[in-house]
Design an enzyme around this catalytic site. Structure first.
Site, PDB file in Angstrom:
ATOM      1  N   HIS A 409       0.856  -1.183   0.000  1.00 44.34           N
ATOM      2  CA  HIS A 409       0.000   0.000   0.000  1.00 44.34           C
ATOM      3  C   HIS A 409       0.906   1.253   0.000  1.00 44.34           C
ATOM      4  O   HIS A 409       0.787   2.113   0.880  1.00 44.34           O
ATOM      5  CB  HIS A 409      -0.907  -0.012   1.245  1.00 44.34           C
ATOM      6  CG  HIS A 409      -2.187   0.752   1.079  1.00 44.34           C
ATOM      7  ND1 HIS A 409      -2.817   1.361   2.134  1.00 44.34           N
ATOM      8  CD2 HIS A 409      -2.946   1.030  -0.001  1.00 44.34           C
ATOM      9  CE1 HIS A 409      -3.923   1.948   1.717  1.00 44.34           C
ATOM     10  NE2 HIS A 409      -4.025   1.763   0.428  1.00 44.34           N
ATOM     11  N   PHE A 564       3.386   2.015   5.138  1.00 37.28           N
ATOM     12  CA  PHE A 564       3.049   1.802   6.551  1.00 37.28           C
ATOM     13  C   PHE A 564       2.163   0.564   6.718  1.00 37.28           C
ATOM     14  O   PHE A 564       1.816   0.221   7.839  1.00 37.28           O
ATOM     15  CB  PHE A 564       2.296   3.025   7.090  1.00 37.28           C
ATOM     16  CG  PHE A 564       3.042   4.324   6.872  1.00 37.28           C
ATOM     17  CD1 PHE A 564       4.014   4.730   7.771  1.00 37.28           C
ATOM     18  CD2 PHE A 564       2.795   5.109   5.762  1.00 37.28           C
ATOM     19  CE1 PHE A 564       4.721   5.901   7.578  1.00 37.28           C
ATOM     20  CE2 PHE A 564       3.503   6.287   5.555  1.00 37.28           C
ATOM     21  CZ  PHE A 564       4.468   6.684   6.464  1.00 37.28           C
ATOM     22  N   HIS A 565       1.776  -0.055   5.603  1.00 35.48           N
ATOM     23  CA  HIS A 565       0.722  -1.072   5.667  1.00 35.48           C
ATOM     24  C   HIS A 565       1.111  -2.384   4.986  1.00 35.48           C
ATOM     25  O   HIS A 565       0.429  -2.841   4.071  1.00 35.48           O
ATOM     26  CB  HIS A 565      -0.551  -0.527   5.001  1.00 35.48           C
ATOM     27  CG  HIS A 565      -1.017   0.786   5.555  1.00 35.48           C
ATOM     28  ND1 HIS A 565      -1.725   1.718   4.816  1.00 35.48           N
ATOM     29  CD2 HIS A 565      -0.870   1.330   6.793  1.00 35.48           C
ATOM     30  CE1 HIS A 565      -1.999   2.777   5.577  1.00 35.48           C
ATOM     31  NE2 HIS A 565      -1.486   2.571   6.773  1.00 35.48           N
ATOM     32  N   PRO A 566       2.193  -3.030   5.419  1.00 39.46           N
ATOM     33  CA  PRO A 566       2.551  -4.302   4.776  1.00 39.46           C
ATOM     34  C   PRO A 566       1.534  -5.391   5.099  1.00 39.46           C
ATOM     35  O   PRO A 566       1.059  -5.485   6.232  1.00 39.46           O
ATOM     36  CB  PRO A 566       3.920  -4.631   5.387  1.00 39.46           C
ATOM     37  CG  PRO A 566       3.921  -3.939   6.711  1.00 39.46           C
ATOM     38  CD  PRO A 566       3.097  -2.697   6.536  1.00 39.46           C
TER      39      PRO A 566
END
Ligand SMILES: Cc1cc2nc3c(=O)[nH]c(=O)nc-3n(C[C@H](O)[C@H](O)[C@H](O)COP(=O)(O)OP(=O)(O)OC[C@H]3O[C@@H](n4cnc5c(N)ncnc54)[C@H](O)[C@@H]3O)c2cc1C
Ligand code: SF4
Length: 628
Positions: A409, A564-566
């Site tokens: 993301h 920030f959104h793995p």
């Protein structure tokens, strides 16, 4: 004897760092004292993990050597014009430009944090926390015995682990949560220096990077509460179209929108989700909404989990009011109230198993000593980047898709100068959304500022220009955009180190450029005089025509990306060959191991993922508890 890599001594590097600081922020133009700043940078570097400090030292010394070769003196000895010429040369060549941008970000981050340190502490201490620290049954690992047992072990206390633990404890199981990080208190967030908070709260002191072209900065939280300690509190429900894809393509029946709604409702109740109130929105968010309104684009205040938020813009450093309702303030105390115990500073090294059945875990204390906990069930919730390496170390990494399908993301940021004072660090850090292009293009714009001082890393130019821009930092607004990406990365391990790789796809690269164009339009519509596109080597642009022109020539592989959104490295699914985890959250190939964190998310959730991860974790844990 093996040859050791060249790393200049700290002594030699100190002079070079001073030269670098004097070049980026020249004291002749009003910049800070370079020797003092170099000391602060050195102090930060000393807290970073091994390869970072020697690499930065080597880069600074290398720049000095180059200056000597080209201009006959070290940077610190050259006059202002020669130093600036040096920077122009570096900025003109892609590999050194990337190096220069990295060093600039490091210097500006530390400079900003140091400049605002007193102000930050002042503002943090001005009002009492809206709630006390939670009542947790938490024991540091040094006080935990060498062996013990439980009905179920949960590894990791972040978004997924906390929700799973609560559900399991409420289901009557004896739960032990093992967390690598330590417990933090609100008092620390109110009194500690910003850089200390940054280095303490993040894995690898915030220097985690996904290697690729371009590399992607990937900060990850570490502590009791996981990444919810440092996240922005933005709380989206999983979009129905995404859930339908997971149900139909990945055969995840739990993701049926109707069934999943109940899990999302429960998460929202637990973490108290509500829209950002107008009084604390801040000018950064207001300008975003104004720009979107003038363009006729769909927008609104973000939904957040921060009851009592005062808009101090420090969410990324731990909330000094205990307003942001991370899981350390709700799901974890609720789990403890139901009997769960938390062991902090306990890094699990192996999930133990025998004859195809799990038997417990082996963990390590910070002093290197080990201990074991026996259990017939283990829930792994170490986060997307740590779960596959742990399973690999444990001899449970045989599934070919484990560690693959990493979606990030990815995010780009744009800032813009306004005539008026925006002061983006007054108000909620992430406050408003523009979702006009979300369903169609997978692009979500979010008004996002940085904690006081830290936003300066987005300032344009270097040398005199940079000092000038820092002087009017309060006139800048900033906007971020994230794109729904194809899974294009992986996590693996070399020894005990996690290696993250990510290759930005062509379509996703162009989508990022489109996102920059959209953000620029919003900011111009709101009255911006200049927009800083973030495209390397491009001066700020003054109108939409020029914006499109520079983006038309831009190469997405040179963008500065952050994520920030793995998600997705142990994805859940009904097809045994393509999903390491089945639709109930069970790791395939072993009895008694479940996964309940960002890694099970089947594909990019297209929104900030905490609520989605928590809901999936509730679903997984509900299944375990129901089986007893
Ligand atoms: C700066 C930032 C801002 C963000 N903002 C938002 C936002 O506004 N909204 C949103 O929805 N999402 C946001 N996110 C993302 C969100 O917080 C994460 O997606 C979510 O917390 C991930 O949950 P998780 O359970 O997978 O992992 P985490 O919450 O990261 O928890 C994993 C935990 O496991 C521990 N651990 C790892 N390995 C081991 C081991 N071997 N032994 C023991 N413990 C271990 C870690 O220390 C960590 O505490 C943000 C992230 C960042 C970095
Ligand atoms: S802006 Fe963030 S850090 Fe500040 S009070 Fe609100 S939630 Fe807490």
């Amino acid at each position: 004897m093996a040859r050791r890599p060249f790393t200049p001594t700290r002594e030699a590097a100190r002079g070079s760092l001073t030269g670098l600081c004097a070049t980026l922020l020249p004291p002749e133009a009003g910049g800070p004292d370079p020797a003092t700043l170099a000391g602060v940078v050195g102090g930060y570097l000393a807290r970073t993990p091994h390869p970072v400090e020697p690499a930065v030292r080597a880069a600074a010394v290398g720049l000095d050597a180059l200056a000597r070769l080209l201009d006959g003196g070290r940077l610190v000895e050259l006059d202002l014009a020669s130093r600036e010429r040096m920077l122009d040369r570096l900025a003109a060549w892609a590999p050194t430009e990337l190096l220069l941008e990295g060093l600039k970000a490091l210097v500006l981050l530390t400079h900003g944090a140091a400049t605002f340190a007193d102000d930050l502490r002042d503002r943090s201490g001005r009002e009492e926390p809206v709630r006390p620290d939670a009542d947790l049954d938490v024991v540091p690992s040094r006080h935990w015995p060498a062996s013990g047992s439980a009905d179920v072990i949960v590894i990791g206390s972040g978004a997924g682990g906390a929700m799973a633990a609560r559900e399991l404890a409420r289901g009557g199981l004896d739960v032990v949560i093992l967390e690598e990080g330590r417990r933090f208190t609100v008092e620390e967030f109110r009194t500690h220096h910003a850089l200390e908070r940054w280095t303490d709260l993040y894995r690898d002191a915030g220097t985690t990077v996904a290697a690729g072209n371009p590399p992607v900065m990937l900060p990850l939280g570490r502590g009791v509460g996981g990444t919810t300690l440092v996240n922005s509190g933005t709380s989206f429900r999983t979009p129905d179209r995404v859930l339908q894809r997971w149900r139909d393509r990945h055969r995840v029946s739990m993701a049926d929108p109707w069934a999943f709604a109940a899990l999302l409702d429960e998460v929202e109740r637990t973490i108290s989700v509500a829209p950002v109130p107008a009084e604390i929105m801040g000018r950064n968010g207001e300008l975003t909404l104004l720009g979107a309104e003038r363009l006729g684009w769909s927008s609104g205040p973000l939904q957040r989990n921060a009851p009592g938020c005062g808009g101090c813009c420090q969410c990324a450093l731990g909330c000094p009011r205990n307003a942001k309702f991370g899981v350390h303030l709700n799901a974890l105390p609720q789990a403890c109230a139901a009997g769960a115990r938390i062991v902090s500073e306990a890094r699990v090294e192996r999930v133990l198993h025998e004859g195809g059945r799990v038997t417990g875990v082996r963990a390590r204390r910070p002093d290197g000593s080990g201990f074991r906990v026996a259990a017939p069930r283990v829930v792994v919730a170490c986060g997307t980047t740590e779960t596959p390496p742990l399973l690999g170390r444990s001899g449970l990494g045989r599934h070919r898709q484990l560690g693959r399908n990493l979606a990030l993301h990815p995010a780009v940021g744009v800032s813009a100068r306004f005539e008026e004072s925006v002061t983006p660090w007054v108000g909620v850090l992430q406050s408003a959304q523009v979702d006009e292009f979300h369903a169609g293009d997978g692009i979500m714009l979010e008004a996002t500022a940085m904690p006081p001082g830290m936003g300066s890393i987005g300032m344009p130019g270097h040398g005199r220009r940079l000092v000038e821009e820092l002087g009017r930092a309060e006139h800048y607004a900033s906007l971020g955009a994230m794109i729904a990406d194809a899974p294009s990365g992986s996590v693996s391990r070399i020894g005990s180190r996690t290696v993250i790789r990510y290759q930005l796809g062509r379509t996703d690269g162009h989508r990022l450029l489109k996102a920059i164009a959209l953000m620029g339009r919003v900011l111009f519509a709101a009255g911006a005089r200049e927009v800083v596109t973030g495209v390397p080597g491009v001066a700020p642009v003054g109108d939409v025509g020029r914006l499109d022109e520079v983006l038309g020539d831009a190469d997405p592989r040179r963008l500065h990306l952050t994520a920030f959104h793995p998600t997705g490295t142990a994805r859940m699914g009904g097809h045994a060959a393509s999903a390491p985890v089945d639709t109930l959250g069970r790791l395939r190939g072993v009895e008694g191991v479940w996964v309940a964190d960002g890694s099970v998310v089947p594909s990019c959730p297209e929104v900030n993922p905490q609520v989605t991860i928590m809901a999936l974790a509730l679903g997984v844990a509900g299944g375990i508890a129901a089986r007893g």
